[in-house]
Enzyme design. Structure first.
Site, PDB file in Angstrom:
ATOM      1  N   ASP A 107     -15.203  -2.829  -1.681  1.00 47.19           N
ATOM      2  CA  ASP A 107     -14.794  -2.524  -0.314  1.00 47.19           C
ATOM      3  C   ASP A 107     -16.052  -2.221   0.486  1.00 47.19           C
ATOM      4  OD1 ASP A 107     -12.231  -2.646  -1.411  1.00 47.19           O
ATOM      5  OD2 ASP A 107     -12.201  -0.486  -1.775  1.00 47.19           O
ATOM      6  N   ASP A 139       0.859  -1.182   0.000  1.00 44.42           N
ATOM      7  CA  ASP A 139       0.000   0.000   0.000  1.00 44.42           C
ATOM      8  C   ASP A 139       0.892   1.228   0.000  1.00 44.42           C
ATOM      9  OD1 ASP A 139      -2.007  -1.827   0.195  1.00 44.42           O
ATOM     10  OD2 ASP A 139      -2.787  -1.134   2.124  1.00 44.42           O
TER      11      ASP A 139
END
Length: 239
Positions: free
Chosen positions: A129, A8
């Site tokens: 998500d 990330d």
């Protein structure tokens, strides 16, 4: 089941967030290329990359870091975060990414997902998500009333390569993934489903694999913290 080490990216560094909060970022490396190379050396077959700044900005922000990663590895990589138009999709694939992940536009512009999947077969995934079963967009900042399973089914005939399902409340929390919800989604659709969020132990990986229907698992913090040894995990999953 494929294990995807996660990188990330925030401000050019490798970080992990806690439950999607940008203010709760832990920096694990300031050299994303070296981190990617280490994952490949340990035997990883794929990499999962996220441009966190891009997810909020709606455009690529950590392009230099992504390109540094692509220059250091030979294994395929998928990227999500700030990919919201065809030009960006084309640009990333041209730079050597194997797969782009479309999240926000899957809700806001589903036609783009379909067009991209037709234009680039096997190279477009959808990122779903969710908090409590409802899809969140724009870096998880905006919650919608869209149910995960409903949106996933809407793309079943679009030709997408995979669905990455993230339970936001589990992400980075080292509390284990939401296996019942992930398994239910995988059984509800014919598209391969990849689990993300909370994968923090070998037992988590064993339980995901034991469902027999989950195609992959993404793990980040557990690999950086040493809770999962990547080489050992890959060997066990292969057995």
């Amino acid at each position: 089941m494929i294990l995807y080490p996660a990188i990330d990216l925030k401000d050019g560094q490798c970080v992990r967030l806690l439950k999607g909060e940008m203010s709760e970022a832990t920096v694990f490396s300031d050299d994303p290329g070296a981190q990617a190379a280490a994952f490949e050396a340990a035997g990883a077959e794929w990499l999962h990359l996220v441009d966190l700044n891009g997810a909020f900005a709606g455009r690529p922000v950590n392009a230099d870091a992504v390109e540094a990663i692509l220059s250091r590895v030979t294994i395929p990589a998928q990227l999500g975060g700030g990919i919201r138009d065809m030009a960006t999709i084309e640009g990333w694939l041209a730079k050597g990414l194997s797969r782009v992940i479309l999240g926000t536009v899957a809700v806001e512009d589903p036609a783009l997902v379909r067009d991209a999947a037709r234009a680039f077969p096997g190279q477009v995934a959808v990122g779903l998500d969710a908090r409590k079963g409802r899809v969140a967009t724009r870096g998880w900042a905006d919650e919608t009333d869209v149910q995960v399973t409903d949106l996933a089914r809407a793309f079943e005939d679009a030709g997408i390569a995979a669905i990455i399902y993230t339970d936001i409340d589990r992400d980075g929390a080292m509390q284990g993934p939401n296996i019942p919800a992930t398994e239910a989604l995988a059984r509800a659709v014919s598209v391969p489903v990849i689990a993300s969020g909370g994968v923090s132990s070998m037992d988590d990986l064993r339980r995901l694999q034991a469902t027999g229907v989950i195609a992959g698992a993404i793990s980040g913090r557990a690999l950086y913290d040493g809770a999962i040894d990547l080489g050992e995990a890959l060997a066990e999953l292969a057995r």
